[in-house]
Design an enzyme around this catalytic site. Sequence first.
Site, PDB file in Angstrom:
ATOM      1  N   HIS A 398       0.810  -1.212   0.000  1.00 12.68           N
ATOM      2  CA  HIS A 398       0.000   0.000   0.000  1.00 12.68           C
ATOM      3  C   HIS A 398       0.840   1.257   0.000  1.00 12.68           C
ATOM      4  O   HIS A 398       0.330   2.350  -0.168  1.00 12.68           O
ATOM      5  CB  HIS A 398      -0.931   0.024   1.220  1.00 12.68           C
ATOM      6  CG  HIS A 398      -2.148  -0.797   1.053  1.00 12.68           C
ATOM      7  ND1 HIS A 398      -2.195  -2.111   1.393  1.00 12.68           N
ATOM      8  CD2 HIS A 398      -3.351  -0.498   0.554  1.00 12.68           C
ATOM      9  CE1 HIS A 398      -3.386  -2.591   1.121  1.00 12.68           C
ATOM     10  NE2 HIS A 398      -4.114  -1.625   0.605  1.00 12.68           N
ATOM     11  N   GLY A 399       2.122   1.095   0.246  1.00 11.57           N
ATOM     12  CA  GLY A 399       2.983   2.275   0.287  1.00 11.57           C
ATOM     13  C   GLY A 399       3.362   2.561   1.715  1.00 11.57           C
ATOM     14  O   GLY A 399       2.612   2.272   2.637  1.00 11.57           O
TER      15      GLY A 399
END
Lengths: 515, 290
Positions: A398-399
Amino acid sequence: MAWMDASSQWGQDLIAMEMEDDYLERRYYHDDEAESGYVDYPDDYPLDDDYGNYDPYDAYYDDEMYYTKISASELFDQRIVPTVSQACQTIMPLLGMCFVSRITSYFVAEVLHGSAVGQFIVHSTSAISGLVALHWFFRENLVYLVMLGILAYLLLFVTWCKCRGLSGVTVAFVTVVYLVTCELVVVKETEWHQIRGAQMILSMKIISLGFDVSSGAIVELPGVIEYSGYVFQVGSVMFGPWISYQQYIHLLSSHKVEKKLLFYWVCKLAKSFILSVVCIIISTCIIHWLVLEYSFIWLLAYRDAQSFRFSHYFVSYLSELTLTMSGLGTTKNNGDVRWDVTVTKPYHIELPRSLVEIVTNWNLPMHYWLKTYVFKTARPLGNFIAIVLTYAASSILHGLNFQLSAVLLSLGFYSYVEYVLRQHLSKSFDACILAKRCKADCEHSYKSTHPYVILVNLGFGLLSVFHLAYLGLMFDNSSSEEQGYSMDHTLSKWSELGYASHWVALATYIFYILI
Amino acid sequence: MAIARSAKMAVEECQLQFKNRRWNCPVFDGDHGRSVFGKILRKGCRETAFIYAVTSAALAHAVSRSCSEGTVYTCTCGQRLKRSTPASEWDWGGCSDNALFGHKFAKDFIDRVEKGRDLRSIMNLHNNEAGRVHVSRKMHQECKCHGMSGSCTVKTCWMRLPEFREVGTMLKDRFDGASRVVQDNVGNSRRVQLLPSDPNHKQPHSRDLVYYESSPDFCERDSVTGFRGTRGRLCNATSIGLDGCELMCCGRGYRTETYSARERCNCIFHWCCEVTCEICNRTRMRHTCL
């Protein structure tokens, strides 16, 4: 102030109207300037925001906004129409590319009957249309995606020759390193935030391919063309959903097109399209129209979180649409082919039974991916490590921004607490109050239809809604949205609510330990 | 229709912003200096500046809004999406011209009258522009991102016109900080510049209101401005501000009277959903300037 004279007596609308018409006619029908239609600003007119520290009031003005509800027709003209038309204009090329891919695979199956040339055409069309779509959305930033694709294939090839068992782990490790470097060092925040979704899908595809090669689920290493056809498959490259290599290969075995099947295909397309449009309208227009700024703070939290959720449903339905359009997303049941790819189940998220249910239904393919390729792979290392790794994988994909990690970590903790507490309660009371729905033939003495059971489940459901509003509220469309949200933003949003949900979760956990 | 609506809007806003001041933005029906706002428009004081700015802003606002509503047929709210640069740089076609159109329309329409080169015309032009700039600068774009797990793959945007109340409040702040100017006699004659009367002050900004005459105190009836004075105005006995009786009545004193008002009281909420109230007679106090 000549015009004020004319309207000096109220009720002289007529005069004003005549003036208007007369004026417009003179001004805009016999005037060359009408074409340009812009203001001729004086030289010193400040078009830029560059005022230096001139105006101490500006910050103050911005805080003090007055909000009133605009009329429904204005809402339609100014919000809904532009939103929908922009969304459509953006996704039309993508859908077009998907259709090209679909038509190609159909003709190849009809005409070339799965010959080697035919396969080559199908895979290359899939890859090229995917890359064209990526270019349409990201322009030169597509290079980061292509680089990861190439890197991963080289690794797959090397490990395939030397040591097949390590393919999955190697690819996963290198992908993670690549993602972290890109995010922290190489790519600009705004650009990364834009390509992150596509990067996530690509990473999932690559890692799953690596583990499938390791485990022997895929016997032959796919060639370059097959590989690029898979990772850049146009229907899933942009918004997902994740598909496995085996699912992708179905593209080749394009079933004989029957009239009935074609009808279902169109139905599925229409359904996904309509749902996605409805969701984007709700997300960007309706919710903010219904609940105005300066309402009750928890209502605002719920509004922002819901707006974010509906934006997610929009993307999910859009991904169903693109995947179906490109000719994938079928399941075979006793020889019966159905177009029934499902990415998300809004019903289970908006009216949840438990947080566990929300997490599962948020993105079904991703949930399956995490379960199969991370959790099950890591299980030999022990349950706890497997859970931690699953969480870590999901975070990295997701980062690495603070906000998402904080949300995911909280979500992980909450759902764990909820799961164990409900398991404990369910055992003690012998009732169907588990986090997961009971099967029809469960052995509990109090079934799901018992009034108390319904009441307890409803209570837990409301608790989930509360947690979800709290966790989702900082995905508001504030100015920082394009770069991703900062840590300050997250913490300030939560502290506004006094970290209420964290305290509630902690209290629930203590309650669980005590009983 | 937008023009009539804007005039009404300007008056309402002016009266609201000035309701607690001695000069409370009175309007006149008859032939009173040939304008609704009366003879004060012939002066060059702060109040004049505000009236010009607020009417000009109201017109720009009303036209911009009618543009997006589609009631003014010469401005198109076309759905053209300007995508000149890469997809990351989004331009909003939509209705962004509306603010500009409103701005331009109001400029042509109102500024046309000021043909002179004297200080008063220059001041009016400046204040007209200041009013419009507040509208078009506050018209802003709002966007929302869509993408996998909150990323920003697709962005949808729309324009938002400020509420006119917001513009009015800002103009009122400008009124409080308005700069007094003199005409710049030096330099070429084609372009007349406004200079602050106090050389230590900054050059007035295009968003500032300017004036060149002191305001009268508005205490007594004044035939120059046509203002009736504050005699008979309601005031607040406990306030020390401008709406307080001391300042409002210019030290002339005030009369306090009691009156009875019929009000709703003892309201009870019945499930669901009805509210029943009683009507009570309450005694209230009222202060009026002598």
